[in-house]
Design an enzyme around this catalytic site. Sequence first.
Site, PDB file in Angstrom:
ATOM      1  N   ASP A  21       0.683  -1.217  -0.012  1.00 57.52           N
ATOM      2  CA  ASP A  21      -0.053   0.107  -0.075  1.00 57.52           C
ATOM      3  C   ASP A  21       0.932   1.186   0.039  1.00 57.52           C
ATOM      4  OD1 ASP A  21       0.870  -0.400   2.618  1.00 57.52           O
ATOM      5  OD2 ASP A  21      -1.074  -1.026   3.119  1.00 57.52           O
ATOM      6  N   HIS A  34      -7.220  -5.201  10.292  1.00 52.89           N
ATOM      7  CA  HIS A  34      -7.079  -4.815   8.808  1.00 52.89           C
ATOM      8  C   HIS A  34      -5.702  -5.444   8.175  1.00 52.89           C
ATOM      9  CE1 HIS A  34      -4.980  -0.919  10.299  1.00 52.89           C
ATOM     10  NE2 HIS A  34      -4.158  -1.560   9.559  1.00 52.89           N
ATOM     11  N   GLU A  44      -9.988  -2.146   5.369  1.00 54.86           N
ATOM     12  CA  GLU A  44     -10.605  -2.034   6.797  1.00 54.86           C
ATOM     13  C   GLU A  44     -11.779  -2.888   7.015  1.00 54.86           C
ATOM     14  OE1 GLU A  44      -9.111   0.119   9.085  1.00 54.86           O
ATOM     15  OE2 GLU A  44      -8.299   1.766   8.001  1.00 54.86           O
TER      16      GLU A  44
END
Length: 242
Positions: A67, A138, A143
């Site tokens: 990410d 998470h 999430e």
Amino acid sequence: MRLYTAKDYNDLSRKAANLLSAQIIMKPWCVLGLATGSTPIGTYDQLVEWYRKGDLDFSEVTTVNLDEYKGLPADNDQSYHYFMHKHLFDRVNIKEGNTYLPDGMEEDPEKECSRYARLINRLGGVDMQLLGLGHNGHIGFNEPDEAFEKEVHCVDLQERTIEANKRFFASADDVPKQAYTMGIKTIMQARKIVVIVSGEEKAEIVKKAFWGPVTPKIPASILQMHNDVTLVADEAALSLIG
């Protein structure tokens, strides 16, 4: 699922680094999926130490990160691009052109998510994915939700995640509110997954994620369905496991 119990954080870092180094040694041209956050730092330090001793060679390794914050330039000291260079890439002999992260400065989410998904596919997928575990379950920035997010996507960060990250910024207002992240399907397509968890404050979510029902309310619980997951956790994180 395989479970490795570590005495403490340093032992956890060595055990996790052992798994990653074995992957590199067995397949020098492997694709590693990497994570950021405080937990992997010790693992990266251990890999660097072995590299400096001549035990590891990163020259053929390719990496893809889970990410990146949306809106942070790569040279911002809180970007994950900056983090990876500081803790690993600049300390070993990996080729700059073989390290990939989402582009946080791409404003078009559809364009960036499509690009990164195609990239992972072009590389042949991830051989071993390293994951941490958030307090709310998470993985990456996936999430808790009503359904498991599938592909690479842009996510609105929840208040608890923003709260947990604000210590790294001048104020909570400076914490990015969105991030690009690999989706659950992308993560689950990795051939092997290694999850590292440290600390008593993670004990409750470890129990729910790995010994509770599979539910998108706890995204990490989907890992119970993967056929090659290794959980490396210290005794404090496993303190609620009977």
